[in-house]
Write an enzyme that holds these catalytic residues in place. Sequence first.
Site, PDB file in Angstrom:
ATOM      1  N   TRP A 332      24.481 -12.496 -11.752  1.00 43.15           N
ATOM      2  CA  TRP A 332      23.167 -12.347 -12.385  1.00 43.15           C
ATOM      3  C   TRP A 332      23.248 -11.484 -13.633  1.00 43.15           C
ATOM      4  O   TRP A 332      22.342 -11.473 -14.451  1.00 43.15           O
ATOM      5  CB  TRP A 332      22.156 -11.759 -11.389  1.00 43.15           C
ATOM      6  CG  TRP A 332      22.373 -10.308 -11.013  1.00 43.15           C
ATOM      7  CD1 TRP A 332      23.550  -9.731 -10.634  1.00 43.15           C
ATOM      8  CD2 TRP A 332      21.400  -9.251 -10.995  1.00 43.15           C
ATOM      9  NE1 TRP A 332      23.371  -8.399 -10.346  1.00 43.15           N
ATOM     10  CE2 TRP A 332      22.056  -8.072 -10.556  1.00 43.15           C
ATOM     11  CE3 TRP A 332      20.047  -9.168 -11.273  1.00 43.15           C
ATOM     12  CZ2 TRP A 332      21.410  -6.843 -10.410  1.00 43.15           C
ATOM     13  CZ3 TRP A 332      19.399  -7.948 -11.123  1.00 43.15           C
ATOM     14  CH2 TRP A 332      20.076  -6.802 -10.696  1.00 43.15           C
ATOM     15  N   ASP A 333      24.367 -10.780 -13.778  1.00 42.53           N
ATOM     16  CA  ASP A 333      24.606  -9.950 -14.961  1.00 42.53           C
ATOM     17  C   ASP A 333      24.284 -10.742 -16.229  1.00 42.53           C
ATOM     18  O   ASP A 333      23.737 -10.204 -17.194  1.00 42.53           O
ATOM     19  CB  ASP A 333      26.084  -9.526 -15.025  1.00 42.53           C
ATOM     20  CG  ASP A 333      26.567  -8.819 -13.761  1.00 42.53           C
ATOM     21  OD1 ASP A 333      26.054  -9.123 -12.683  1.00 42.53           O
ATOM     22  OD2 ASP A 333      27.477  -7.984 -13.872  1.00 42.53           O
ATOM     23  N   GLU A 472      23.196  -2.996  -3.419  1.00 43.53           N
ATOM     24  CA  GLU A 472      24.132  -3.624  -2.471  1.00 43.53           C
ATOM     25  C   GLU A 472      24.583  -2.694  -1.347  1.00 43.53           C
ATOM     26  O   GLU A 472      25.406  -3.084  -0.527  1.00 43.53           O
ATOM     27  CB  GLU A 472      25.327  -4.190  -3.238  1.00 43.53           C
ATOM     28  CG  GLU A 472      24.917  -5.351  -4.130  1.00 43.53           C
ATOM     29  CD  GLU A 472      26.040  -5.883  -4.998  1.00 43.53           C
ATOM     30  OE1 GLU A 472      26.974  -5.121  -5.295  1.00 43.53           O
ATOM     31  OE2 GLU A 472      25.965  -7.061  -5.390  1.00 43.53           O
ATOM     32  N   LYS A 572      22.972   2.038  -4.136  1.00 41.18           N
ATOM     33  CA  LYS A 572      24.123   1.926  -5.035  1.00 41.18           C
ATOM     34  C   LYS A 572      23.626   1.869  -6.482  1.00 41.18           C
ATOM     35  O   LYS A 572      24.247   2.387  -7.391  1.00 41.18           O
ATOM     36  CB  LYS A 572      24.869   0.635  -4.686  1.00 41.18           C
ATOM     37  CG  LYS A 572      26.127   0.371  -5.470  1.00 41.18           C
ATOM     38  CD  LYS A 572      26.730  -0.938  -4.984  1.00 41.18           C
ATOM     39  CE  LYS A 572      27.978  -1.320  -5.733  1.00 41.18           C
ATOM     40  NZ  LYS A 572      28.406  -2.688  -5.362  1.00 41.18           N
TER      41      LYS A 572
HETATM   42  O1  IFM Z   1      26.322  -8.177 -10.269  1.00 42.28           O
HETATM   43  C1  IFM Z   1      26.888  -6.937 -10.030  1.00 42.28           C
HETATM   44  C2  IFM Z   1      26.185  -6.312  -8.838  1.00 42.28           C
HETATM   45  O2  IFM Z   1      24.832  -6.094  -9.110  1.00 42.28           O
HETATM   46  C3  IFM Z   1      26.828  -4.999  -8.465  1.00 42.28           C
HETATM   47  N1  IFM Z   1      28.234  -5.210  -8.199  1.00 42.28           N
HETATM   48  C4  IFM Z   1      28.956  -5.752  -9.351  1.00 42.28           C
HETATM   49  C5  IFM Z   1      28.373  -7.082  -9.788  1.00 42.28           C
HETATM   50  C6  IFM Z   1      29.107  -7.611 -11.021  1.00 42.28           C
HETATM   51  O3  IFM Z   1      28.899  -6.781 -12.110  1.00 42.28           O
END
Ligand code: IFM
Length: 740
Positions: A332-333, A472, A572
């Site tokens: 989703w980044d 997460e 997180k």
């Molecule tokens: O998409 C992110 C997630 O929100 C957090 N862990 C890393 C992923 C990739 O950047």
Amino acid sequence: MKTKQVIYDNNFDLHSLNKFSSVMALGNGYLGVRAAHEEDYTGQIRGMYVAGVYNKATANETSDLVNLPDIAGMLIEIDGINFSMLEGEVLSYERGLSLETGELRREFIWKNKTGARFKFVFQRFAAKDHLHLLASKVTVASLDKPARIKMITGINAQQTNFGRQHLIEESVRVFNEEILQGIYQTTETGIIISIAASIHAPGASRISFSAKNRQLNASIDGDLVKDEPFVFEKIGTVYTSLESTNPDRDSLENLKSNSLLGYEALLERSASKWQEFWQAKRIEITSTDEFDQTAMDFALYHMEIMTPAHDERFSVGAKGLTGEGYKGHVFWDTEIFIAPFHLFTEPETAKKLLRYRYLHLQQAKEKAAQNGYEGALFPWESAMTGKEETPEFAAINIRTGTRQKVASAISEHHIVADIAFAVVQYFQNTLDEEFMRNEGLALLKETAQFWMSRTVEEGGKLSIKDVIGPDEYTEHIDNNAYTNYMAYYNVEQALYFMDQFQHTDEQLFNRGKDFLNTLYLPKPNKDKIIPQDDTFLSKPEIDLTPYKQTQGSQAILLDYSRAEVNEMQILKQADTVMLLYLFPDLFPKEVVAKNLHYYEAHTIHDSSLSKAIHAIVAARCEDEEAAYRFFKEACLIDLGPNPHSSDEGIHAASLGAIWLTTMFGFANMSQRTGRLNFNPKLPENWSELVFPLTYQGRKLKVKLTHQHFEITKLLGPDLAIEINGRDYLLSDTVEVEIKN
Ligand code: IFM
């Protein structure tokens, strides 16, 4: 240009080799090359990647962005002594990546163990004007006496993705004692990759070739005359069967026609493209701290080189093309953190990123069906095929000694609404009806349908159960506020655009209306805190100070298992704050501020996607000190002192968020009301902010100080805008005094 756009690494340090290999990586959206040193060092990770070249090493693994054969490495021997900065003495050392020209340059004087001194200059770049071209130049001068030099370099297919070998060596060849070529094929996806490199050494040099153990090398023997530079150039081309019907021919022909020009002329051509980029897209910040400008330039440079703007079949990986973190997968980044920069500067690129999702709509529908849902469930991690690529397990948890299952593929469903959100953003910015009629509506409808099938009814309300929100560290929860509000927006917008475009589907329409009437939307409690999910606020709290001090390292998992963390109020990354960022008008100001403070206190910021989002919401809450502090901390994720923060690649989303903070936090821009509006909150340390914008076919330029807001229309018809709550018609320039 106001400030010099250079990223420096002026201390040779084994600990930070890999971080700077990522941070100073070169690229152009087609390919990316890590800035590993030419000579080898134990633990140094080389890497060259081409967007879209993925492969599975074995059937039970997920796809890797393939680490291609290396052409940057070089072994140098002078008078029989192997050159290494760990031997002898380095007398002066300067290494910089010019963001202005896209050139990486290292210059130093090295004294070998016999006391003889040599001056070295290493230069290289990935061409911006020719996506398949790479060039390097090495200049060596002996400062004390004549000497013999030997250089060994070529195409090295011993590269792997941390041990996973993806390529079959099909053939290696040498042409005219000048050009090397290797042709490879990925083992699972069958992509052909042709890499060619030409060798240009001083006339008197003796050149021989060897091909052994997946290494095709040229060995150049020459003489160093005292104080006379020995100049060696190597030009390379990379073509794959993804874009070429004949990569073999294309790599050779393009190499021949370009390498004749030589390094400097090729660099000039490429640098002039970078100049165009900076002229069109640079944000200029006048700050008490020049680092703010550097961080912004750095973010823009990386967003440019990480984005495959040339090909809608590919998207942006979480580490761009700078390393193998997250195996090059797309999250989703892209839609939430990176696409907005493109949307407001070059909407065509934002459209291609959405087309990438559209092209994989079928796979998303299949994933939904496999999981018992309707519509489209996009994969949490995506690569080439559009199928789910999330690995089954994360690293071993030291507390439990077992590998933690990654639940994102089965529960982190907000990605569906994130994509829909980006579709609406795209339309609001471009009014691209053709896109909306076709790809846009298809994406909105299928995603909306997913949410309608994703809920369960409980006491007359619809709940979305067993999800992971953006945070997460909190898994398998019900009614995550971010997810529920995003799902609501997704369905609402699908219905709105169906109506706007006379897209009749009465059954879906009525179902959607019911959904909107009955979906449970968490409301602020008596303390004005929006519950992150049904149980979060009833969980125990612990002192997070030590973990906040080591944020980014996930140190909490050394003391607690994932299951234990899940049962505490520990975030997180931004979750409810993420919701407040995307929907600033959803709650009264006081609620926004209270939630920002409450959730920030419980957030470790172990994810790089967190800090900048807090900066934006803090800026809008007029907590100027916190906003600027979070912004600075976000800028340090890749550019800060931690020597290992970026070993496996830069943090693409966090770089996107530096731009987001400036635009949606400090300039406090929005297009929510159907028109562009600004309500600036410039940090105290910034005296001026200047930025370009593309909006609804207009080219705009904004200049902002603490006292003055000025917006100029450079291109396109008049535009109604809003500044600090007042309406203006922008025909040429609008100037507004800001009252503090
Ligand atoms: O998409 C992110 C997630 O929100 C957090 N862990 C890393 C992923 C990739 O950047």
